[in-house]
Design a protein around this motif. Structure first.
Motif, mmCIF file in Angstrom:
data_model
loop_
_atom_site.group_PDB
_atom_site.id
_atom_site.type_symbol
_atom_site.label_atom_id
_atom_site.label_comp_id
_atom_site.label_asym_id
_atom_site.label_seq_id
_atom_site.Cartn_x
_atom_site.Cartn_y
_atom_site.Cartn_z
ATOM 1 N N GLY A 13 49.303 53.015 43.614
ATOM 2 C CA GLY A 13 48.806 52.659 42.287
ATOM 3 C C GLY A 13 49.617 51.584 41.592
ATOM 4 N N ALA A 14 50.645 51.048 42.258
ATOM 5 C CA ALA A 14 51.500 50.039 41.613
ATOM 6 C C ALA A 14 50.756 48.734 41.357
ATOM 7 C CB ALA A 14 52.723 49.767 42.474
ATOM 8 N N THR A 34 47.871 47.961 55.851
ATOM 9 C CA THR A 34 47.696 49.070 56.803
ATOM 10 C C THR A 34 46.728 50.119 56.268
ATOM 11 O OG1 THR A 34 49.873 49.764 56.033
ATOM 12 C CG2 THR A 34 49.730 48.933 58.266
ATOM 13 N N PHE A 55 45.968 63.004 57.949
ATOM 14 C CA PHE A 55 47.203 62.555 57.296
ATOM 15 C C PHE A 55 46.873 61.900 55.954
ATOM 16 C CE2 PHE A 55 48.534 62.448 61.791
ATOM 17 C CZ PHE A 55 49.744 63.115 61.725
ATOM 18 N N MET A 56 45.874 61.019 55.978
ATOM 19 C CA MET A 56 45.557 60.249 54.770
ATOM 20 C C MET A 56 45.018 61.154 53.668
ATOM 21 S SD MET A 56 43.992 56.865 56.549
ATOM 22 C CE MET A 56 44.053 55.758 55.150
ATOM 23 N N GLU A 60 49.851 62.137 53.363
ATOM 24 C CA GLU A 60 51.049 62.025 54.212
ATOM 25 C C GLU A 60 51.017 60.696 54.965
ATOM 26 O OE1 GLU A 60 50.838 65.348 56.848
ATOM 27 O OE2 GLU A 60 50.885 66.789 55.199
ATOM 28 N N LEU A 61 52.190 60.261 55.427
ATOM 29 C CA LEU A 61 52.244 59.064 56.256
ATOM 30 C C LEU A 61 51.847 59.409 57.686
ATOM 31 C CD1 LEU A 61 55.587 57.347 55.186
ATOM 32 C CD2 LEU A 61 53.280 56.998 54.276
ATOM 33 N N GLN A 95 60.118 51.884 60.416
ATOM 34 C CA GLN A 95 59.099 50.817 60.484
ATOM 35 C C GLN A 95 59.727 49.468 60.134
ATOM 36 O OE1 GLN A 95 55.524 51.701 58.223
ATOM 37 N NE2 GLN A 95 55.342 53.755 59.098
ATOM 38 N N PRO A 139 39.879 46.602 44.058
ATOM 39 C CA PRO A 139 40.025 47.765 43.181
ATOM 40 C C PRO A 139 39.687 47.436 41.720
ATOM 41 C CG PRO A 139 42.182 46.903 43.841
ATOM 42 C CD PRO A 139 41.161 45.946 44.345
ATOM 43 N N ARG A 174 51.410 61.984 47.603
ATOM 44 C CA ARG A 174 51.697 60.583 47.945
ATOM 45 C C ARG A 174 52.922 60.072 47.177
ATOM 46 N NH1 ARG A 174 46.188 58.131 46.453
ATOM 47 N NH2 ARG A 174 47.106 56.091 46.888
ATOM 48 N N GLY A 200 55.714 46.130 37.300
ATOM 49 C CA GLY A 200 54.263 46.199 37.474
ATOM 50 C C GLY A 200 53.552 46.860 36.323
HETATM 51 P P1 AP5 Z 1 45.809 49.111 43.305
HETATM 52 O O1 AP5 Z 1 45.995 47.629 43.324
HETATM 53 O O2 AP5 Z 1 44.618 49.674 43.972
HETATM 54 O O3 AP5 Z 1 47.154 49.863 43.767
HETATM 55 P P2 AP5 Z 1 47.896 49.906 45.150
HETATM 56 O O4 AP5 Z 1 49.347 49.665 44.878
HETATM 57 O O5 AP5 Z 1 47.246 48.992 46.134
HETATM 58 O O6 AP5 Z 1 47.688 51.439 45.512
HETATM 59 P P3 AP5 Z 1 47.230 52.201 46.807
HETATM 60 O O7 AP5 Z 1 46.803 53.564 46.354
HETATM 61 O O8 AP5 Z 1 46.242 51.407 47.602
HETATM 62 O O9 AP5 Z 1 48.590 52.283 47.571
HETATM 63 P P4 AP5 Z 1 48.985 53.236 48.666
HETATM 64 O O10 AP5 Z 1 50.260 52.593 49.104
HETATM 65 O O11 AP5 Z 1 49.052 54.657 48.282
HETATM 66 O O12 AP5 Z 1 47.748 53.174 49.692
HETATM 67 P P5 AP5 Z 1 47.528 52.535 51.108
HETATM 68 O O13 AP5 Z 1 46.083 52.178 51.193
HETATM 69 O O14 AP5 Z 1 48.540 51.517 51.457
HETATM 70 O O15 AP5 Z 1 45.819 49.539 41.754
HETATM 71 C C1 AP5 Z 1 45.655 50.889 41.387
HETATM 72 C C2 AP5 Z 1 44.783 50.986 40.129
HETATM 73 O O16 AP5 Z 1 45.519 50.436 39.022
HETATM 74 C C3 AP5 Z 1 43.475 50.183 40.213
HETATM 75 O O17 AP5 Z 1 42.478 50.922 39.545
HETATM 76 C C4 AP5 Z 1 43.794 48.872 39.478
HETATM 77 O O18 AP5 Z 1 42.639 48.322 38.872
HETATM 78 C C5 AP5 Z 1 44.795 49.343 38.432
HETATM 79 N N1 AP5 Z 1 45.824 48.344 38.119
HETATM 80 C C6 AP5 Z 1 46.487 47.553 38.998
HETATM 81 N N2 AP5 Z 1 47.388 46.771 38.335
HETATM 82 C C7 AP5 Z 1 47.284 47.104 37.013
HETATM 83 C C8 AP5 Z 1 47.960 46.662 35.835
HETATM 84 N N3 AP5 Z 1 48.929 45.709 35.877
HETATM 85 N N4 AP5 Z 1 47.628 47.232 34.661
HETATM 86 C C9 AP5 Z 1 46.670 48.193 34.599
HETATM 87 N N5 AP5 Z 1 45.966 48.650 35.669
HETATM 88 C C10 AP5 Z 1 46.289 48.114 36.866
HETATM 89 O O19 AP5 Z 1 47.821 53.813 52.084
HETATM 90 C C11 AP5 Z 1 46.958 54.913 52.108
HETATM 91 C C12 AP5 Z 1 47.409 55.899 53.184
HETATM 92 O O20 AP5 Z 1 47.357 55.272 54.482
HETATM 93 C C13 AP5 Z 1 48.852 56.430 53.088
HETATM 94 O O21 AP5 Z 1 48.959 57.507 52.171
HETATM 95 C C14 AP5 Z 1 49.105 56.853 54.547
HETATM 96 O O22 AP5 Z 1 48.480 58.074 54.836
HETATM 97 C C15 AP5 Z 1 48.411 55.746 55.328
HETATM 98 N N6 AP5 Z 1 49.301 54.609 55.640
HETATM 99 C C16 AP5 Z 1 49.140 53.321 55.208
HETATM 100 N N7 AP5 Z 1 50.136 52.549 55.656
HETATM 101 C C17 AP5 Z 1 50.945 53.345 56.396
HETATM 102 C C18 AP5 Z 1 52.177 53.105 57.089
HETATM 103 N N8 AP5 Z 1 52.748 51.889 57.108
HETATM 104 N N9 AP5 Z 1 52.766 54.182 57.705
HETATM 105 C C19 AP5 Z 1 52.190 55.395 57.700
HETATM 106 N N10 AP5 Z 1 51.030 55.682 57.052
HETATM 107 C C20 AP5 Z 1 50.423 54.659 56.393
#
Ligand code: AP5
Length: 220
Positions: A13-14, A34, A55-56, A60-61, A95, A139, A174, A200
């Motif tokens: 959500g960052a 990813t 996991f997702m 969890e990772l 990683q 998003p 998460r 952020g």
């Molecule tokens: P948004 O830009 O969507 O946030 P984000 O940082 O991209 O958040 P994610 O939830 O996508 O991150 P994540 O790391 O949990 O997920 P990922 O897909 O990588 O913004 C969030 C919201 O805030 C939006 O509504 C936006 O409009 C709003 N917003 C943004 N900026 C704003 C601002 N400045 N002011 C106000 N509002 C704002 O990973 C998902 C899953 O995949 C993991 O949990 C894991 O299971 C798996 N996975 C992925 N990568 C790996 C890895 N390398 N190793 C192991 N497992 C992995």
């Protein structure tokens, strides 16, 4: 100048995905996320997707070896002159160490690691209001960044949906997983002088300006 390798990290959500679309077009980078790759695999029902889903959904990772294998293919396929934005990788120190080896084999280095910081209570509120385009992954947020028409993507008219792992339980997990497993990655890059911390918790345009400033400073 050689092709840029930029990392963007920060808790769920960052705003990594939100800012990525600006960064890839401004700096001509390939966006490698990813989370998006894994969600595509889940939708397609591939063996990786079937393994990833549990996991997702729990927040969890995935095991390091699975994700490292996935990224190795992508990194090895980059053209020498192709810049890249890594979003969501690396998420553990193991990683990060594997990435250093992969990039070393290609004679590439990391230009800068953008670490987007937002307080926990703001993250929880953002994720509960997030809607994402099924087609292009853009998003939106019902509170801070709504689409022009509810449920429809401004860019391509795609349907907006809420992610399964944005449920309250999964979000709590998460955030805990981030603190335990991913926050140490910041320290790993800080020690190498690559980390650029960005506030952020500002309006989108301000966050964008801060990120641009970090990239410009890194290029000097
Ligand atoms: P948004 O830009 O969507 O946030 P984000 O940082 O991209 O958040 P994610 O939830 O996508 O991150 P994540 O790391 O949990 O997920 P990922 O897909 O990588 O913004 C969030 C919201 O805030 C939006 O509504 C936006 O409009 C709003 N917003 C943004 N900026 C704003 C601002 N400045 N002011 C106000 N509002 C704002 O990973 C998902 C899953 O995949 C993991 O949990 C894991 O299971 C798996 N996975 C992925 N990568 C790996 C890895 N390398 N190793 C192991 N497992 C992995």
């Amino acid at each position: 100048m050689s092709a840029r390798t930029i990392l963007i990290m920060g808790p769920p959500g960052a705003g990594k995905g939100t800012q990525a679309s600006h960064l890839v077009s401004e700096y001509n980078l390939r966006h490698v996320a990813t989370g998006d790759m894994l969600r595509d695999a889940v939708s397609a029902g591939t063996p990786l997707g079937v393994e990833a889903k549990g996991f997702m959904d729990r927040g969890e990772l995935l095991p390091d070896d699975l994700v490292i294998g996935l990224l190795r293919e992508v990194i090895a396929g980059l053209r020498e002159d192709q810049g890249v934005l890594l979003d969501g990788f690396p998420r553990t120190v193991a990683q990060a160490e594997a990435l250093a080896l992969m990039l070393g084999e290609l004679d590439r280095g990391i230009d800068v690691v953008l670490d987007v910081q937002v307080p926990k209570e703001v993250l929880v509120e953002r994720l509960s209001g997030r809607w994402i385009c099924r087609t292009c992954q853009t998003p939106y947020n019902v509170n801070s960044n709504p689409p022009a028409a509810p449920g429809v993507c401004d860019k391509d008219g795609g349907e907006l949906y809420q992610r399964d792992d944005d449920s309250a339980d999964a979000v709590t997990n998460r955030l805990d997983v981030y603190t335990a497993q991913t926050a140490p990655v910041s320290g790993f890059y800080r020690e190498q002088g690559l980390l650029a911390e960005v506030n952020g918790n500002q309006p989108l345009a301000e966050v964008r300006r801060s990120l641009d400033g970090c990239i410009t400073s890194a290029a000097r």
